[in-house]
Design an enzyme around this catalytic site. Structure first.
Site, PDB file in Angstrom:
ATOM      1  N   PHE A 179       0.855  -1.187   0.000  1.00  0.00           N
ATOM      2  CA  PHE A 179       0.000   0.000   0.000  1.00  0.00           C
ATOM      3  C   PHE A 179       0.897   1.245   0.000  1.00  0.00           C
ATOM      4  O   PHE A 179       1.851   1.326   0.759  1.00  0.00           O
ATOM      5  CB  PHE A 179      -0.904   0.004   1.236  1.00  0.00           C
ATOM      6  CG  PHE A 179      -2.203   0.741   1.045  1.00  0.00           C
ATOM      7  CD1 PHE A 179      -3.384   0.054   0.798  1.00  0.00           C
ATOM      8  CD2 PHE A 179      -2.252   2.123   1.104  1.00  0.00           C
ATOM      9  CE1 PHE A 179      -4.581   0.731   0.615  1.00  0.00           C
ATOM     10  CE2 PHE A 179      -3.436   2.807   0.923  1.00  0.00           C
ATOM     11  CZ  PHE A 179      -4.607   2.110   0.684  1.00  0.00           C
TER      12      PHE A 179
ATOM     13  N   PHE B 182      -1.401  -2.941   8.118  1.00  0.00           N
ATOM     14  CA  PHE B 182      -2.110  -3.779   9.082  1.00  0.00           C
ATOM     15  C   PHE B 182      -1.546  -5.203   9.114  1.00  0.00           C
ATOM     16  O   PHE B 182      -1.591  -5.864  10.165  1.00  0.00           O
ATOM     17  CB  PHE B 182      -3.607  -3.806   8.726  1.00  0.00           C
ATOM     18  CG  PHE B 182      -4.481  -4.427   9.773  1.00  0.00           C
ATOM     19  CD1 PHE B 182      -4.786  -3.736  10.934  1.00  0.00           C
ATOM     20  CD2 PHE B 182      -5.007  -5.696   9.600  1.00  0.00           C
ATOM     21  CE1 PHE B 182      -5.582  -4.306  11.905  1.00  0.00           C
ATOM     22  CE2 PHE B 182      -5.814  -6.271  10.565  1.00  0.00           C
ATOM     23  CZ  PHE B 182      -6.099  -5.579  11.718  1.00  0.00           C
TER      24      PHE B 182
ATOM     25  N   HIS C 196      -9.495   5.297   8.413  1.00  0.00           N
ATOM     26  CA  HIS C 196      -9.271   4.683   9.725  1.00  0.00           C
ATOM     27  C   HIS C 196      -7.781   4.662  10.060  1.00  0.00           C
ATOM     28  O   HIS C 196      -7.236   3.701  10.566  1.00  0.00           O
ATOM     29  CB  HIS C 196      -9.904   3.304   9.820  1.00  0.00           C
ATOM     30  CG  HIS C 196      -9.748   2.455   8.592  1.00  0.00           C
ATOM     31  ND1 HIS C 196      -9.850   2.935   7.319  1.00  0.00           N
ATOM     32  CD2 HIS C 196      -9.496   1.137   8.460  1.00  0.00           C
ATOM     33  CE1 HIS C 196      -9.664   1.956   6.455  1.00  0.00           C
ATOM     34  NE2 HIS C 196      -9.438   0.857   7.121  1.00  0.00           N
TER      35      HIS C 196
HETATM   36  C1  DLZ Z   1      -7.255   0.074   3.798  1.00  0.00           C
HETATM   37  C2  DLZ Z   1      -6.014   0.875   3.919  1.00  0.00           C
HETATM   38  C3  DLZ Z   1      -6.075   2.285   3.887  1.00  0.00           C
HETATM   39  C4  DLZ Z   1      -7.351   3.030   3.718  1.00  0.00           C
HETATM   40  N1  DLZ Z   1      -4.961   3.010   3.975  1.00  0.00           N
HETATM   41  C5  DLZ Z   1      -3.759   2.394   4.125  1.00  0.00           C
HETATM   42  C6  DLZ Z   1      -2.556   3.139   4.219  1.00  0.00           C
HETATM   43  O1  DLZ Z   1      -2.527   4.371   4.158  1.00  0.00           O
HETATM   44  N2  DLZ Z   1      -1.392   2.433   4.377  1.00  0.00           N
HETATM   45  C7  DLZ Z   1      -1.344   1.075   4.432  1.00  0.00           C
HETATM   46  O2  DLZ Z   1      -0.249   0.500   4.577  1.00  0.00           O
HETATM   47  N3  DLZ Z   1      -2.468   0.348   4.343  1.00  0.00           N
HETATM   48  C8  DLZ Z   1      -3.669   0.963   4.177  1.00  0.00           C
HETATM   49  N4  DLZ Z   1      -4.809   0.230   4.061  1.00  0.00           N
HETATM   50  C9  DLZ Z   1      -4.686  -1.245   3.981  1.00  0.00           C
HETATM   51  C10 DLZ Z   1      -4.611  -1.928   5.352  1.00  0.00           C
HETATM   52  O3  DLZ Z   1      -3.328  -1.790   5.936  1.00  0.00           O
HETATM   53  C11 DLZ Z   1      -4.876  -3.451   5.143  1.00  0.00           C
HETATM   54  O4  DLZ Z   1      -3.990  -3.953   4.177  1.00  0.00           O
HETATM   55  C12 DLZ Z   1      -6.302  -3.742   4.705  1.00  0.00           C
HETATM   56  O5  DLZ Z   1      -7.217  -3.147   5.583  1.00  0.00           O
HETATM   57  C13 DLZ Z   1      -6.552  -5.263   4.641  1.00  0.00           C
HETATM   58  O6  DLZ Z   1      -6.438  -5.841   5.936  1.00  0.00           O
END
Ligand code: DLZ
Length: 146
Positions: free
Chosen positions: A10, A45, A76
């Site tokens: 991400f 996460f 979130h």
């Molecule tokens: C869903 C999500 C969002 C909205 N933003 C980020 C972010 O800014 N950085 C990041 O590393 N991951 C983000 N994620 C993904 C969550 O970390 C996770 O991969 C998903 O919720 C699936 O469990």
């Protein structure tokens, strides 16, 4: 010494640069490609799970955790950043393997990119340097050679 890097996909326009900085620091410390294991996960996460799992194999002396959370783009933000930080702390306490927090939590993409520049200001590099230092400290305290 063997080091794992757990890196989130991400925001990979930032985490790719953190990965480059971390690899450079490990190479400069004398670690070759065979000494560095890179694990990709979907987002911040998922970092604690992978960090704990690779540490539990017993083949790793430290884990560099890399990710990027951008507040404006992440509804979130607080939940994910808190879960990630606490998860990494819990994982290193549980496994006894040091883990560094190279997860950016910024207000904007610009702020994130400033922390992923090439050279000394790169937070992936800083996290790798912290991991090496802590792996050496652990080895010294436990009498284990790293
Ligand atoms: C869903 C999500 C969002 C909205 N933003 C980020 C972010 O800014 N950085 C990041 O590393 N991951 C983000 N994620 C993904 C969550 O970390 C996770 O991969 C998903 O919720 C699936 O469990």
């Amino acid at each position: 010494m063997r080091i794992a890097i757990v890196v989130a996909r991400f925001n990979d326009f930032v985490t790719g640069r953190l990965l480059t900085g971390a690899r450079e620091a490990l190479n400069e410390a004398g670690l070759g490609d065979a000494d560095v294991e890179v694990l990709h996960v979907p987002g911040a996460f998922e970092i604690p799970f992978a960090a704990e799992a690779v540490a539990a194999t017993g083949r790793i002396d430290g884990v560099v955790c890399l990710g990027c959370l951008i507040k404006g783009a992440t509804p979130h933000f607080e939940y994910i950043s808190s879960a990630c930080a606490h998860g990494i702390m819990a994982a290193q306490s549980k496994t006894g393997v040091p883990m560094a927090f190279g997860v950016l939590t910024t207000n904007s993409a610009e702020e994130a990119l400033e922390r992923a520049v090439a050279g000394p200001g790169n937070k992936g590099r800083e996290a790798a340097e912290a991991t090496i230092e802590m792996a050496r400290l652990r080895a010294m305290l436990s009498g284990v050679r790293a």
